[in-house]
Write an enzyme that holds these catalytic residues in place. Structure first.
Site, PDB file in Angstrom:
ATOM      1  N   SER A 145      55.768  45.312  17.969  1.00  0.00           N
ATOM      2  CA  SER A 145      56.419  46.286  18.830  1.00  0.00           C
ATOM      3  C   SER A 145      55.979  47.686  18.438  1.00  0.00           C
ATOM      4  O   SER A 145      55.620  47.944  17.281  1.00  0.00           O
ATOM      5  CB  SER A 145      57.942  46.160  18.703  1.00  0.00           C
ATOM      6  OG  SER A 145      58.596  47.288  19.235  1.00  0.00           O
TER       7      SER A 145
ATOM      8  N   ARG B 247      33.546  29.826  62.325  1.00  0.00           N
ATOM      9  CA  ARG B 247      33.629  30.706  61.146  1.00  0.00           C
ATOM     10  C   ARG B 247      34.767  31.667  61.390  1.00  0.00           C
ATOM     11  O   ARG B 247      34.958  32.143  62.504  1.00  0.00           O
ATOM     12  CB  ARG B 247      32.327  31.466  60.881  1.00  0.00           C
ATOM     13  CG  ARG B 247      32.387  32.305  59.599  1.00  0.00           C
ATOM     14  CD  ARG B 247      31.036  32.871  59.201  1.00  0.00           C
ATOM     15  NE  ARG B 247      30.075  31.792  59.012  1.00  0.00           N
ATOM     16  CZ  ARG B 247      28.929  31.703  59.664  1.00  0.00           C
ATOM     17  NH1 ARG B 247      28.602  32.620  60.561  1.00  0.00           N
ATOM     18  NH2 ARG B 247      28.103  30.702  59.438  1.00  0.00           N
TER      19      ARG B 247
END
Length: 437
Positions: free
Chosen positions: A273, A312
């Protein structure tokens, strides 16, 4: 905040996808497409579809020329694909228009992009599988060493019945074995179908040419056009998701087992931390869970993108480009973290034993079956519930109360090591399976 956590310098270690990251760079994508164009010209030359001399020149140039991806940006924004600009840049760089005119003969942009993608996905899958193998080797060693180490099994976050740490490790490993099988079964198909999937400009026999290209690139021949059939992509993503989900589960368990109040596992290389010196943060397990959460959402997006309109679909195809790389790199990053965790974690048998020695309520199921030898099963369950309620009221252990009331019960009933059931066998079976694989 990074657009992608996989390609940011300061996050490179936290979400490290290793060499897989480089496979999803613009340079790697362009290089793969040039390989396809060169191989296509070579097989077309051998079939007499384009002049043999031109085919050789194009193939040689595809290996030598470098195309700057940044130079393709403006045209790609206009066209939606980079191939037209790539072909134009390549022809100009060749400085041999009499040969360059035959580059990209009869193919379409999707053929080049999808086949190039398969080349890169094949490499990525091999790298991920190698990390999975290393992870499984480490997990197998851990499972075998702790097959008989008792710990509390937990369901719905509550202590349930005794298990062994080796069996818990095996529960992380079995799905990873399945993921390896899924990767081993993958096929990476070539795409060569022309503008509308018909191959009409690819010569007299497009199917034969497709087979030639597949052989040249060591890819599979799908036997048909897959421009709008995204099954090959989905299968690769599914294998990646099997690994990601397994690692996510492992991460969830390790976060809980490493928390201060539990402390049953110590993680190698825990995080610090910025202000609390005592902290040992489960960074790697947290990364595994974060990757799994993100990729589960992207997996749904990818399935939505698999629905292509007509021959497509630009929107669907673009969506695939955005989702698929994150899933593949997520699998690679998860495998990297999983390997390091498997090699670095250490169980804390003393803390496990302390939790097992508490009020003894995790032996309630075994007690109910033992009492069923003396009374009907429903009565045995009811009596066990009454004893459990008394444990909560008085603070005495279940074993002490039960033995006082039923002195004929075997003492081993409240010994965790005697109540592991098949857990040790599960752990050893997993370890043996990995060694055999």
């Amino acid at each position: 905040m990074a657009a992608s956590v996989h390609d940011q310098a300061h996050l490179a270690g936290l979400f490290d996808a290793g060499d897989v990251t480089r496979l999803f760079t613009a340079t790697a994508e362009i290089r793969a497409m040039l390989v396809i164009e060169g191989a296509l010209a070579k097989v077309q030359g051998k079939r007499g579809i384009i002049p043999e001399l031109s085919a050789q020149a194009i193939h040689r140039a595809s290996l030598e020329l470098q195309i700057d991806p940044g130079g393709l940006a403006a045209a790609t924004a206009q066209n939606g694909v980079c191939v037209p600009a790539l072909v134009a840049a390549f022809r100009e760089a060749m400085q041999a228009p009499e040969h360059a005119q035959y580059m990209h003969w009869g193919a379409t942009s999707q053929d080049i992009i999808d086949t190039g993608l398969m080349l890169r996905l094949r490499q990525a899958s091999g790298l991920i599988d190698a990390s999975l193998e290393q992870t499984l080797t480490a997990l197998a060693a851990l499972a075998g060493a702790h097959a008989d180490t008792p710990m509390a099994g937990r369901t719905y976050g509550q202590q349930a019945a005794p298990t062994s740490f080796g069996a818990v490790v095996a529960s992380w490993g079995w799905p990873l074995l399945e993921a390896r099988r899924a990767f081993a079964a993958l096929e990476f198909p070539v795409s060569l179908s022309g503008a509308a999937g018909t191959g009409s400009a690819l010569g007299p026999d497009p199917a034969v040419l497709r087979g030639d290209l597949a052989e040249a690139l060591k890819l599979s021949d799908p036997g048909h056009s897959w421009h709008t059939d995204r099954s090959p992509v989905l299968r690769i993503a599914e294998a990646a998701m099997q690994a990601i989900t397994a690692f996510g589960t492992m991460g969830e368990d390790l976060i809980a087992l490493a928390q201060t109040e539990v402390g049953e596992v110590t993680l190698g290389g825990a995080g610090a931390s910025s202000t609390m010196p005592q902290k040992q943060n489960p960074v790697a397990p947290s990364a595994l869970v974060a990757i799994a959460r993100l990729c589960q959402g992207l997996h749904g997006v990818l399935h939505g993108a698999a629905m292509h309109r007509f021959q497509r679909d630009g929107a669907a195809w673009f969506t695939e480009w955005m989702a698929l790389p994150q899933i593949v790199m997520g699998a690679a990053a998860a495998a990297q973290h999983g390997h390091k965790l498997a090699e670095g974690m250490q169980p804390n048998p003393a803390r496990m034993a302390a939790h097992l020695q508490g009020d003894g309520l995790l032996h309630a199921e075994a007690l109910s079956f033992a009492l069923a030898a003396q009374m009907p099963r429903p009565e045995a369950q009811l009596e066990t519930k009454r004893l459990a309620a008394e444990v909560r009221e008085t603070g005495q252990s279940l074993g002490a109360l039960a033995m006082a009331r039923y002195p004929d019960l075997p003492a081993s009933l409240f010994m965790p090591a005697a109540q592991l059931g098949s857990a040790p066998q599960e752990a050893r079976a997993f370890a043996a399976q990995v060694r055999g694989a």
